[in-house]
Design a protein around this motif. Structure first.
Motif, PDB file in Angstrom:
ATOM      1  N   GLU A 132     -42.558 -24.396   5.694  1.00  0.00           N
ATOM      2  CA  GLU A 132     -41.973 -25.159   4.646  1.00  0.00           C
ATOM      3  C   GLU A 132     -42.790 -26.440   4.245  1.00  0.00           C
ATOM      4  OE1 GLU A 132     -37.985 -26.312   5.955  1.00  0.00           O
ATOM      5  OE2 GLU A 132     -37.521 -24.280   6.407  1.00  0.00           O
ATOM      6  N   GLU A 133     -43.915 -26.448   4.682  1.00  0.00           N
ATOM      7  CA  GLU A 133     -44.693 -27.583   4.316  1.00  0.00           C
ATOM      8  C   GLU A 133     -45.742 -27.438   3.076  1.00  0.00           C
ATOM      9  OE1 GLU A 133     -47.146 -28.219   7.780  1.00  0.00           O
ATOM     10  OE2 GLU A 133     -48.177 -26.624   7.379  1.00  0.00           O
ATOM     11  N   SER A 134     -46.343 -28.417   2.708  1.00  0.00           N
ATOM     12  CA  SER A 134     -47.045 -28.407   1.377  1.00  0.00           C
ATOM     13  C   SER A 134     -48.148 -27.462   1.733  1.00  0.00           C
ATOM     14  CB  SER A 134     -47.482 -29.653   1.234  1.00  0.00           C
ATOM     15  OG  SER A 134     -46.725 -30.641   0.488  1.00  0.00           O
ATOM     16  N   HIS A 135     -48.337 -26.657   0.671  1.00  0.00           N
ATOM     17  CA  HIS A 135     -49.441 -25.669   0.488  1.00  0.00           C
ATOM     18  C   HIS A 135     -49.257 -24.294   1.349  1.00  0.00           C
ATOM     19  CE1 HIS A 135     -51.742 -28.655  -1.472  1.00  0.00           C
ATOM     20  NE2 HIS A 135     -51.665 -29.477  -0.486  1.00  0.00           N
ATOM     21  N   ALA A 136     -48.171 -24.370   1.974  1.00  0.00           N
ATOM     22  CA  ALA A 136     -47.583 -23.061   2.692  1.00  0.00           C
ATOM     23  C   ALA A 136     -47.682 -22.019   2.115  1.00  0.00           C
ATOM     24  CB  ALA A 136     -46.377 -23.222   3.604  1.00  0.00           C
ATOM     25  N   HIS A 137     -47.015 -22.141   0.585  1.00  0.00           N
ATOM     26  CA  HIS A 137     -46.790 -20.996  -0.292  1.00  0.00           C
ATOM     27  C   HIS A 137     -47.486 -21.371  -1.572  1.00  0.00           C
ATOM     28  CE1 HIS A 137     -44.135 -19.155   2.718  1.00  0.00           C
ATOM     29  NE2 HIS A 137     -43.626 -20.228   3.093  1.00  0.00           N
ATOM     30  N   GLY A 138     -48.289 -22.120  -1.596  1.00  0.00           N
ATOM     31  CA  GLY A 138     -48.974 -22.798  -2.867  1.00  0.00           C
ATOM     32  C   GLY A 138     -48.189 -23.758  -3.786  1.00  0.00           C
ATOM     33  N   LEU A 139     -47.268 -24.380  -2.828  1.00  0.00           N
ATOM     34  CA  LEU A 139     -46.453 -25.352  -3.493  1.00  0.00           C
ATOM     35  C   LEU A 139     -46.592 -26.732  -2.700  1.00  0.00           C
ATOM     36  CD1 LEU A 139     -43.124 -23.727  -4.760  1.00  0.00           C
ATOM     37  CD2 LEU A 139     -45.076 -24.246  -6.307  1.00  0.00           C
ATOM     38  N   LEU A 140     -46.346 -27.992  -3.411  1.00  0.00           N
ATOM     39  CA  LEU A 140     -45.987 -29.147  -2.583  1.00  0.00           C
ATOM     40  C   LEU A 140     -44.638 -29.195  -2.025  1.00  0.00           C
ATOM     41  CD1 LEU A 140     -47.879 -31.659  -4.966  1.00  0.00           C
ATOM     42  CD2 LEU A 140     -48.762 -30.216  -2.828  1.00  0.00           C
ATOM     43  N   GLU A 141     -44.695 -29.813  -0.960  1.00  0.00           N
ATOM     44  CA  GLU A 141     -43.104 -29.789  -0.380  1.00  0.00           C
ATOM     45  C   GLU A 141     -42.463 -30.687  -1.022  1.00  0.00           C
ATOM     46  OE1 GLU A 141     -41.605 -30.315   4.319  1.00  0.00           O
ATOM     47  OE2 GLU A 141     -43.485 -31.485   3.746  1.00  0.00           O
ATOM     48  N   ALA A 142     -41.136 -30.355  -0.981  1.00  0.00           N
ATOM     49  CA  ALA A 142     -40.066 -31.139  -1.561  1.00  0.00           C
ATOM     50  C   ALA A 142     -39.750 -32.533  -0.995  1.00  0.00           C
ATOM     51  CB  ALA A 142     -38.556 -30.342  -1.258  1.00  0.00           C
ATOM     52  N   PRO A 143     -39.180 -33.535  -1.572  1.00  0.00           N
ATOM     53  CA  PRO A 143     -39.139 -34.721  -0.863  1.00  0.00           C
ATOM     54  C   PRO A 143     -37.962 -34.612   0.387  1.00  0.00           C
ATOM     55  CG  PRO A 143     -38.353 -34.978  -3.323  1.00  0.00           C
ATOM     56  CD  PRO A 143     -38.878 -33.575  -2.897  1.00  0.00           C
ATOM     57  N   MET A 144     -38.445 -35.433   1.359  1.00  0.00           N
ATOM     58  CA  MET A 144     -37.460 -35.040   2.710  1.00  0.00           C
ATOM     59  C   MET A 144     -36.748 -36.745   2.825  1.00  0.00           C
ATOM     60  SD  MET A 144     -38.341 -32.233   3.498  1.00  0.00           S
ATOM     61  CE  MET A 144     -37.435 -32.128   5.176  1.00  0.00           C
TER      62      MET A 144
END
Length: 262
Positions: free
Chosen positions: A176-188
């Motif tokens: 679920e982290e940034s770059h795992a699927h080509g996207l930045l992670e959502a705010p936490m």
């Protein structure tokens, strides 16, 4: 994984004894050794550099100590077919950009050797000779110049080590982290629900896991479009479903053209 790092400032790598990298070293997941390049010099001054051929400012690292260091850490007689020789990584502003995809690639290796250059860099013949018997990759953290390769090694090794099995307490974090699927992670967010007049979004307190997942996906898409439009443009259009495209459209970002995922 075995890792050898060669540097004229081995003390610079002391942070590798800290945090989860240090724990990985302690439990044997990461067999890391840091070597002083000057240990392969033979003069009273332990010389590792000299003036560049052709003139110009600065100094260049001499090939002799580097050659002996690589001979010691990757002796050719141990792997005449080249299969089990380590992969040599050389931090350089002229190198291939370091990415999360490269971190995954390196995490699958059994043995990495890092050559930390200084001054104007390492004599090119060292890399050319090494490439005749092992894989050599010059790697760059970005479009800027550092004093030497040690900082880059710290970054690369942290990115790689956290991908090794058993290093992270919750391996699901990697999904679920940034770059795992080509996207930045959502705010936490965490407790308290209200802090200095700022509220945690209601959806995250709803207990509705479907809504939460959708909100995080939408936020990841919009954050990526806002901060890293290059990443959004690189996505496979077929990976975006109608709800993804709707979220981008509502935020004023045209989604990549292409077929819509079902």
């Amino acid at each position: 994984m075995r890792v050898d790092v060669v540097s004229i400032f081995p003390e610079y790598l002391a942070p590798l004894d800290l945090s989860l990298v240090g724990k990985a070293r302690a439990n044997g997941t990461l067999r890391l050794a840091v070597h002083d390049l000057r240990g392969w010099t033979h003069d009273v001054h332990r010389t590792v550099d000299d003036t560049p051929y052709g003139g110009g400012p600065g100094m260049v690292m001499r090939p002799e100590p580097w050659g002996e260091a690589l001979d010691a850490l990757a002796p050719a007689e141990l792997a005449p077919d080249g299969v089990t020789l380590p992969r040599l990584l050389v931090p350089s502003p002229a190198g291939e950009p370091f990415t999360q995809a490269m971190a995954h690639e390196l995490a699958a290796e059994s043995h990495l050797v890092f050559a930390c250059g200084r001054y104007e860099g390492i004599d090119q013949r060292v890399l050319d000779h090494a490439a005749t018997r092992m894989r050599v990759t010059e790697v760059s953290l970005g479009d800027y110049v550092l004093f030497g390769g040690e900082v880059a090694v710290l970054v690369i090794l942290e990115a790689v080590t956290r991908l090794l099995p058993g290093v992270l307490g919750n391996a699901g974090s990697l999904d679920e982290e940034s770059h795992a699927h080509g996207l930045l992670e959502a705010p936490m967010y965490t407790k308290p629900a209200t802090w200095r007049g700022h509220e945690v979004p209601e959806v995250l307190r709803s207990g509705d896991h479907g809504r939460i997942a959708r909100w995080r996906r939408d936020e990841a898409l919009v954050r990526t479009a806002t901060r890293r439009p290059d990443l959004l443009a690189a996505l496979d259009p077929a990976s975006l479903d109608k709800r993804d495209r709707s979220a981008l459209d509502r935020a004023g970002f045209p989604p990549p053209a292409g077929d819509v995922a079902k």
